[in-house]
Structure formats: C-alpha cells, structure tokens
Write an enzyme that holds these catalytic residues in place. Structure first.
Site, short mmCIF file in Angstrom:
data_model
loop_
_atom_site.label_atom_id
_atom_site.label_comp_id
_atom_site.label_asym_id
_atom_site.label_seq_id
_atom_site.Cartn_x
_atom_site.Cartn_y
_atom_site.Cartn_z
CG MET A 222 -0.84 -4.02 -3.49
SD MET A 222 -1.95 -4.88 -4.50
CE MET A 222 -3.41 -4.40 -3.79
CE LYS A 223 0.84 1.92 -1.12
NZ LYS A 223 -0.01 1.72 -2.03
CG ASP B 48 -5.05 -1.18 -4.37
OD1 ASP B 48 -5.47 -0.74 -5.45
OD2 ASP B 48 -3.93 -0.87 -3.90
CD GLU B 49 -2.74 -0.21 -0.31
OE1 GLU B 49 -1.98 -0.96 0.34
OE2 GLU B 49 -2.31 0.65 -1.11
CB ALA B 50 -10.50 3.11 -1.72
#
EC number: 3.2.1.52
Length: 649
Positions: free
Chosen positions: A1-2, A368-370
């Site tokens: 999660m940028k 998140d974002e896996a």
C-alpha cells in the site's frame, strides 16, 4: 500500500473571524475593550465558539487549580511546560485556591453533550476554566487554550517582549469520531524512538488520538520478539540507498546491511506509556501474508518457495510488477505460506508478545497487496485448496485471514485488516480499514463490520502535495484542498459502524523525519478538522486563514511544513495549431503570479500572469513565483520547457 524552503511569515494575517467561527457575540460590560492582537484560529474548528469582549492576560505567577488526581497530573505538567518554556512565567498547581488563574474541573455529574473527549473552555478577563467529563477532555481543552495565545507560545525557548494575552471566549467542543488516527510507516525507513515521540507530540496539538504504527514490511521488521532473534538480527537491516525508492539497483552481495533498526520491548513499553500520557492509543500493524520479505529473509521456511533461502530484506529495488494492476505479480515471493502450519505457530508467538506490549483493543494484520502468482504454482497451496474446498486465490487468502483472526482473538484482541480482506469472504467480526477509496468501507459498514476510513483519494499523506518539480516524485498527488474535502461518514453509509478515520503516511520516499513533517503539515490539519469538527463547520476559506496562522506556530515550534498552497498549479495543453500553452492557477485566493521565459529570476516587476501562456519557440525554462501584494510568498519554481512538452503529450 504505497501506501525549502523559506516561508516569509511577515504577512500572517489580520483577523478574519467568519460566521463559521462565531456562533453569537456576547458583550461583557466591564471587560477590556482593547483589540486582540492574535486572531482566533483554532484547529480543528470547535463545535461552538462565542467570542466575548476583552482579553485574558497571563500573570507572572500562574496558579492552576485541579482536584488531586493522578489522571490530571500529565495534563497539568503539559500545560505548565508549554507555558513556562516560552513565557518564563512561574506555574504552580494546587487543589484549592481562592484566586486560581486556570481551573481544570472534572464533572461530578456527566455532561452528556461532551462525551468522553469533549470540553468546555471559558476564557474571561481574570480566569480560564476548562471543564470536562474525562481527563482527555481537559487535555484537548488545553490544546485549544494554547492556540488562543500568541504564536510564540510554541517556542522551544524563552521569548521576550510578548504580551501573553488570549481573547475571551466560550467554547463547547467534542469530536465527531472516536478514532482519529495517523499512520506512521516505520518499516520502509526506521525512525527512532525519539522521532516517534515527536510524531506523537505533533498529533496531540491537533487532537489526534490514535497512532497506527506499521511495524513490518518487505524493508524491515521493527519490533523485538523474544525467541525469534533473526527477525531483528536479519529482518531489521538493509543496504542504505539514496534516490528514488523502487528504482534502486539490487544490492551487491558485499554491500553492508547496516541500514535500519528496531524497537526493543522496553522501547515499545516506553512509547506506549508516552502515548497514553497524551491520550493516544497505539495500534500495532504486522502486515501479512504479503509485504513479508523481512520475515522470510529471517525465516525462509515460512515461505512456499524453496528459493526463499536466498532472499534478503528489500533495500528499495523492484520486487513487484504492477503493470497488470492489482494484485501485483511478484518477482520474488514476499508472502507467508497459507498452507504451512509453521506460519501459524510463528504468528501465534509474535502475537502473544505484541498483544502483551500494546494495550489497545485492536491488532492490525495487514492483508493488502498479496501477490498470488507464486501460490498458483505451489503444490502445498493446491493441496490446501482441495482439502478446504477453496476455488480461488482470494479464498486461499481468506482462509489465511480467518485463521490469523482466531489467533488475534485468542490473545484477547480484535482483528483489523486492509480492505482486501473482504475478498474471498471475511469473518463477521473482522474490522476493516478502507484504503482503496470509500466504497469498500461503505460496503463493510453496511455489512455491519466496524470500519476505519483512510481512503487514498483524501487521506494518503505520502502523495505529492505540490508540483512534482518541487518534491520527491511519487505516483499520485493530494493537495490540501482535496484532503479538506474528506468526509469519513458519507450519507450512504451505516454511520454506526464507522468507528473512525485516519490519514496514512507511507515512507518509501521519505528518508528523514524533517520530510515526515513536511508531508504531514498542513494536510494533517485538514484531516484533523474532517474527523473532529461537524461537517457544517467546515469552510475552506476560513480554514486557509487559520492554516496560515498555524504556519507561524510551526515555524516557532521548529516543525517543517509544506508551502504548497502558495505554489501555482500548472496545466499544460496544446492549442488548435499545436502551440504549447500553460495555464497557471492557485489553490488559494489573493495571490499574483509573475513569470519569466528568459532564464532570469522573476519578481513582481516581471510580467504578471493573466491568461494562458504560449511558450516561446526557443525558450528552455519557465520560472514562476507568487506574491501577495508586494511580498513574495511562494517558492521560485523553475520548470524546464522539456518537462512541459512531456506533460502536453
């Protein structure tokens, strides 16, 4: 999660107390009639503020009266320190006095309107009274009181020659939401215990009460876990790189891994106590199953991928391919293995200690974002899917999340994750932090999940807040005006389940604490007001006036902030005949823009911008600066024409 400047503060600013500030005006007969030199500029905007005639002046000897209570001790000490440091005046505290200067009163009978964190602040010519149901309300009343004094009250050293006066007011105030958070990513770059304390100090000035600490990611593991020493021996350290995060060259085998750090358990206890004394809870986050490269580099047996034995903690090199959107395609497998029982034993050990260290009711477990591409070809995952009747990769992750939640619950805590945990099915008791916009939070709340709103489009403070030419480039922008539009409780949501909201500060491209401050302020003001103040009290013009008053306060507190509201906004187009055209606008009113195309430095005697500029054929540089009247107020921005050409494509 940028997930600089020099601001010229000599023009901050005559009082402009709009109807948004003042509910009514009450005249006090015999009070002073002098003009108050300090405008009323409280952030976040109180529920009700009535300005009265006259001023209160701090005497040489200040008596703070409060009932003997350990709960009020820290608030008294805080108030005394803030006053004494800047004014040099003597402050004493007593439980009874015939003529106290400042009275702090805890209600013996609850004022239902104020709740747990509300307060009443009455400033009169001879005395200040702060009343609340709970000590937190007293503390927040103190924050508002301090904002009524001249900006020099923020100084870290004695300031002479100041009339320490505050306007007489009656304030009634209480928060809209109970969870008012800021997330601090200490995983991408390690920030010291003292810097975390500085972060907390900044939070409480603006009535935030929740510090979300992102303690683990691909770039570092930041908390001591007894019995798992490699997490901090290996997982806390990377190769120091400078430049643009994500584009660094992969480290060579012989480059020293000495960049990073971690908090001992004693450090965590100290931070928790420091936060609690300032009425701040700390939410720990251990981000799994993705974002786990620091774990896997330390204990590769927790991966599905045999090659993990060779993995290292990320130093900012590219490890994900986002070209196909989310979820990303992993270039290295940064996920824990949902099919590996050792993972759950590991997490049980970690969460036992995390739960003991952090008294807050929630533990955030990421989610998140896996990436799924390594799972898709793994025999263990395929066997798990057959055994558990799982059809898709999101269901595999949902299986993982539900098992992790049971571990969290077994420690006496509540489970929270990013909104991806909704995919594939989620436990009814899981709480959701909605980051990919508001829609997932609305969905979750309407499905009766507790929700914290932290959407990228309003609350991601790692995003650029000015033109990319002026600051480290990241992939998105969030200007102050947009942040101020944040409404965490939209009309379409079941408001009962919106337990709070927060802004997130991811630190991939933030290497120093000074840059942390620059990215926080003034956007944190906008978030604070969005989550504390009634929506009908929000007014952009009035907020800008108050923000500019607080710039001087931040200067005196030696806190860095962004002057982006004074920078012009560049919009580049091509005319019908293909000429390059530049439109310049400002985020706030009352600014003039001056420019040059001849490589010289413009001032107010240069051409003033009045209409879209056609870029001269041979020009190589556009320089612009903003003025307020005769005073320069914005930064000099040098914009290469080559950059403008790219933007017009």
């Amino acid at each position: 999660m940028k997930k600089l400047f020099l601001i010229i503060s000599c023009c901050f600013f005559a009082a402009n107390i709009s109807a948004q500030n003042i509910v009514t005006e009450t005249e006090i007969g015999a009070a002073e009639s002098e003009v108050v030199p300090t405008p009323i500029a409280i952030i976040p905007e109180p529920v009700s503020l009535v300005k009265k005639a006259g001023t209160f002046t701090l005497p040489e000897n200040i008596i703070v009266q409060a009932a003997k209570s350990t709960e009020l001790k820290q608030s008294i000490n805080y108030l005394s320190d803030r006053i004494t440091t800047a004014t040099g005046k003597f402050v004493s505290s007593v439980s009874n006095s015939s003529h106290p200067t400042i009275k702090l009163i805890l209600n013996t009978q609850e004022d239902v309107q104020l709740g747990k964190e509300g307060y009443k602040l009455n400033v009169n010519p001879t005395q200040v009274v702060i009343t609340a149901n709970q000590p937190a309300g007293i503390f927040y009343g103190i924050q508002s009181l301090l904002q009524l004094f001249p900006a020099e009250i923020e100084s870290k050293e004695l300031v002479n020659g100041i009339k320490w006066k505050a306007p007489c007011v009656d304030v009634i105030d209480y928060p809209k939401l109970g969870w008012r958070g800021l997330m601090f990513d200490v995983a991408r770059h390690f920030f010291t215990k003292q810097e975390v304390k500085q972060f907390i100090d900044g939070m409480v000035r603006y009535k935030f009460n929740l510090l979300h600490l992102h303690l683990a990611d691909d770039e570092g593991w930041r908390i001591e876990i007894k019995g798992l020493p490699k997490l901090t021996e290996i997982g806390a350290w990377s190769v120091k790189k400078t430049g643009t995060f994500g584009d660094f060259t992969p480290p060579a085998p012989d480059e020293p891994r000495t960049y990073g750090g971690f908090y001992t358990q004693d450090d965590i206890k100290e931070l928790v106590q420091y936060a609690q004394e300032r009425f701040v809870n700390i939410l720990p986050e251990i981000d799994v199953p993705g974002h786990s490269l620091a774990i896997i580099a330390s204990y590769p047996e927790l991966s599905c991928t045999p090659e993990a034995i060779n993995y290292k903690v990320r130093s900012g090199e590219k490890i994900m391919d986002w070209s196909r959107g989310a979820p990303p395609t992993a270039l290295v497998d940064n996920t824990l293995c949902p099919a590996n029982e050792k993972v759950y034993v590991f997490l049980d050990s970690v969460l036992t200690q995390v739960a003991n260290l952090f008294p807050f009711e929630y533990i955030h477990m990421g989610g998140d974002e896996a990436p799924h591409n390594f799972w898709e070809k793994n025999d263990q995952i395929k066997a798990l899917m057959v055994r558990e009747g799982l059809k898709t990769m999101p269901q595999v992750q949902a299986y993982f999340e539900k098992r992790v939640e049971q571990i969290v619950i077994s420690k006496g805590k509540k489970f929270m994750g990013w909104d991806e945990i909704l995919e594939g099915g989620v436990s009814p008791t899981a709480a959701v932090m909605s980051w990919r916009g508001m829609k997932y939070g609305i969905q979750a709340a309407n499905d009766k999940h507790n929700v914290v709103m932290s959407p990228t489009d309003f609350a991601y403070l790692d995003y650029m807040q000015a033109d990319a030419i002026t600051e480290p480039k990241v992939y998105a922008s969030l200007r102050l005006n947009k942040a101020y539009q944040f409404n965490p409780v939209p009309a379409s949501v079941n408001a009962k389940y919106i337990i709070g909201a927060q802004a997130n500060l991811w630190t991939e491209q933030i290497f120093t604490f000074r840059q942390v401050e620059y990215m926080l302020y003034p956007r944190a003001f906008a978030i604070a007001e969005s989550i504390w103040s009634p929506i009908d009290k929000k007014n952009w013009t009035n907020f800008v006036d108050r923000t500019q008053q607080h710039f001087k306060r931040l200067d005196l507190a030696e806190i860095k902030y962004s002057p982006a509201i004074y920078d012009p906004i560049f919009t580049v187009k091509r005319s019908a005949d293909k000429q390059l055209m530049v439109e310049l606008t400002t985020e706030i009113d009352g600014l003039d823009i001056y420019y040059s195309f001849d490589n010289s430095t413009p001032d107010r005697f240069y051409p003033k911008y009045t209409a879209a500029l056609q870029v001269p054929k041979d020009a190589s540089m556009l320089r612009v600066i903003t003025y307020r009247g005769k005073q320069p107020i914005g930064r000099l921005i040098s914009m290469p024409v080559a950059d403008l050409q790219k933007r017009a494509r």
